[in-house]
Design a protein around this motif. Structure first.
Motif, PDB file in Angstrom:
ATOM      1  N   LEU A  53       3.894 -14.995  16.504  1.00 53.10           N
ATOM      2  CA  LEU A  53       4.217 -13.681  17.063  1.00 53.10           C
ATOM      3  C   LEU A  53       3.080 -13.101  17.898  1.00 53.10           C
ATOM      4  O   LEU A  53       3.195 -11.993  18.426  1.00 53.10           O
ATOM      5  N   ASN A  54       1.967 -13.842  17.965  1.00 57.35           N
ATOM      6  CA  ASN A  54       0.784 -13.386  18.706  1.00 57.35           C
ATOM      7  C   ASN A  54       0.378 -11.979  18.257  1.00 57.35           C
ATOM      8  O   ASN A  54       0.312 -11.036  19.052  1.00 57.35           O
ATOM      9  N   CYS A  55       0.142 -11.858  16.943  1.00 54.59           N
ATOM     10  CA  CYS A  55      -0.222 -10.563  16.376  1.00 54.59           C
ATOM     11  C   CYS A  55      -1.311 -10.744  15.330  1.00 54.59           C
ATOM     12  O   CYS A  55      -1.743 -11.862  15.060  1.00 54.59           O
ATOM     13  N   MET A  56      -1.735  -9.657  14.752  1.00 48.44           N
ATOM     14  CA  MET A  56      -2.754  -9.660  13.703  1.00 48.44           C
ATOM     15  C   MET A  56      -2.073  -9.425  12.356  1.00 48.44           C
ATOM     16  O   MET A  56      -0.983  -8.844  12.303  1.00 48.44           O
ATOM     17  N   PRO A  57      -2.718  -9.848  11.241  1.00 47.80           N
ATOM     18  CA  PRO A  57      -2.120  -9.629   9.908  1.00 47.80           C
ATOM     19  C   PRO A  57      -1.754  -8.165   9.643  1.00 47.80           C
ATOM     20  O   PRO A  57      -0.731  -7.886   9.025  1.00 47.80           O
ATOM     21  N   GLY A  58      -2.543  -7.240  10.161  1.00 43.15           N
ATOM     22  CA  GLY A  58      -2.272  -5.813   9.963  1.00 43.15           C
ATOM     23  C   GLY A  58      -1.016  -5.325  10.668  1.00 43.15           C
ATOM     24  O   GLY A  58      -0.527  -4.237  10.388  1.00 43.15           O
ATOM     25  N   ASP A  59      -0.497  -6.140  11.578  1.00 38.56           N
ATOM     26  CA  ASP A  59       0.767  -5.792  12.232  1.00 38.56           C
ATOM     27  C   ASP A  59       1.962  -6.118  11.334  1.00 38.56           C
ATOM     28  O   ASP A  59       3.050  -5.591  11.533  1.00 38.56           O
ATOM     29  N   ILE A  60       1.737  -6.986  10.348  1.00 40.31           N
ATOM     30  CA  ILE A  60       2.803  -7.425   9.438  1.00 40.31           C
ATOM     31  C   ILE A  60       2.643  -6.804   8.055  1.00 40.31           C
ATOM     32  O   ILE A  60       3.613  -6.409   7.430  1.00 40.31           O
ATOM     33  N   ILE A  61       1.410  -6.702   7.573  1.00 39.90           N
ATOM     34  CA  ILE A  61       1.121  -6.116   6.258  1.00 39.90           C
ATOM     35  C   ILE A  61       0.773  -4.642   6.452  1.00 39.90           C
ATOM     36  O   ILE A  61      -0.118  -4.303   7.228  1.00 39.90           O
ATOM     37  N   LYS A  62       1.461  -3.777   5.756  1.00 39.31           N
ATOM     38  CA  LYS A  62       1.287  -2.332   5.916  1.00 39.31           C
ATOM     39  C   LYS A  62       0.814  -1.680   4.620  1.00 39.31           C
ATOM     40  O   LYS A  62       1.126  -2.154   3.522  1.00 39.31           O
ATOM     41  N   LEU A  63       0.094  -0.583   4.747  1.00 38.15           N
ATOM     42  CA  LEU A  63      -0.373   0.221   3.622  1.00 38.15           C
ATOM     43  C   LEU A  63       0.126   1.641   3.843  1.00 38.15           C
ATOM     44  O   LEU A  63      -0.160   2.247   4.875  1.00 38.15           O
ATOM     45  N   ASP A  64       0.879   2.166   2.900  1.00 41.68           N
ATOM     46  CA  ASP A  64       1.401   3.528   3.002  1.00 41.68           C
ATOM     47  C   ASP A  64       0.987   4.350   1.790  1.00 41.68           C
ATOM     48  O   ASP A  64       0.943   3.844   0.668  1.00 41.68           O
ATOM     49  N   ARG A  65       0.734   5.615   2.027  1.00 42.32           N
ATOM     50  CA  ARG A  65       0.428   6.555   0.954  1.00 42.32           C
ATOM     51  C   ARG A  65       1.740   7.082   0.387  1.00 42.32           C
ATOM     52  O   ARG A  65       2.668   7.393   1.137  1.00 42.32           O
ATOM     53  N   ILE A  66       1.805   7.172  -0.938  1.00 41.55           N
ATOM     54  CA  ILE A  66       2.989   7.683  -1.627  1.00 41.55           C
ATOM     55  C   ILE A  66       2.636   9.017  -2.261  1.00 41.55           C
ATOM     56  O   ILE A  66       1.540   9.182  -2.807  1.00 41.55           O
ATOM     57  N   GLU A  67       3.533   9.944  -2.186  1.00 45.67           N
ATOM     58  CA  GLU A  67       3.331  11.238  -2.846  1.00 45.67           C
ATOM     59  C   GLU A  67       3.216  11.011  -4.345  1.00 45.67           C
ATOM     60  O   GLU A  67       4.083  10.401  -4.963  1.00 45.67           O
ATOM     61  N   TYR A  68       2.119  11.451  -4.943  1.00 51.03           N
ATOM     62  CA  TYR A  68       1.886  11.241  -6.375  1.00 51.03           C
ATOM     63  C   TYR A  68       1.805  12.590  -7.072  1.00 51.03           C
ATOM     64  O   TYR A  68       1.038  13.467  -6.675  1.00 51.03           O
ATOM     65  N   LYS A  69       2.602  12.740  -8.121  1.00 49.66           N
ATOM     66  CA  LYS A  69       2.553  13.953  -8.943  1.00 49.66           C
ATOM     67  C   LYS A  69       2.200  13.558 -10.359  1.00 49.66           C
ATOM     68  O   LYS A  69       2.889  12.741 -10.968  1.00 49.66           O
ATOM     69  N   ASP A  70       1.142  14.114 -10.859  1.00 51.68           N
ATOM     70  CA  ASP A  70       0.686  13.826 -12.214  1.00 51.68           C
ATOM     71  C   ASP A  70       1.717  14.365 -13.207  1.00 51.68           C
ATOM     72  O   ASP A  70       2.004  15.572 -13.213  1.00 51.68           O
ATOM     73  N   PRO A  71       2.306  13.506 -14.049  1.00 51.02           N
ATOM     74  CA  PRO A  71       3.332  13.968 -14.986  1.00 51.02           C
ATOM     75  C   PRO A  71       2.790  14.930 -16.048  1.00 51.02           C
ATOM     76  O   PRO A  71       3.560  15.625 -16.709  1.00 51.02           O
ATOM     77  N   LEU A  72       1.487  14.986 -16.213  1.00 49.64           N
ATOM     78  CA  LEU A  72       0.892  15.865 -17.231  1.00 49.64           C
ATOM     79  C   LEU A  72       0.611  17.255 -16.688  1.00 49.64           C
ATOM     80  O   LEU A  72       0.200  18.132 -17.430  1.00 49.64           O
TER      81      LEU A  72
END
Length: 84
Positions: free
Chosen positions: A64-83
């Motif tokens: 695909l003539n791309c870099m690994p970061g074009d295929i592997i993604k990192l996303d932030r998820i909304e986190y709520k502490d259950p306590l």
């Protein structure tokens, strides 16, 4: 599945579908170009991969003539502490 870092949760996932659509590449074409099985391409396309094979990733990047970061993604998820 994710990683908890300072009350922020992140998830890492495979996003082969976006780059394939952007470049108008089919799964069949990519399988032929990389020498990978169609089922392997399909799992990466559907983000059904839990362990990324670096050889597979390298083949996809070369085809695909791309870099690994074009295929592997990192996303932030909304986190709520259950306590709280």
């Amino acid at each position: 599945m994710g990683v908890l870092v300072k009350e922020e949760k992140y998830t890492i996932y495979v996003d082969l579908k976006s780059i394939m659509e952007e470049r108008k590449v089919t799964k069949g074409y990519l399988a032929r170009k990389t020498g990978l099985k169609y089922d392997t391409i399909n799992r990466y396309y559907k983000s059904k991969v839990f362990v990324v094979d670096l050889d597979v990733l390298a083949r996809l990047c070369m085809a695909l003539n791309c870099m690994p970061g074009d295929i592997i993604k990192l996303d932030r998820i909304e986190y709520k502490d259950p306590l709280m």
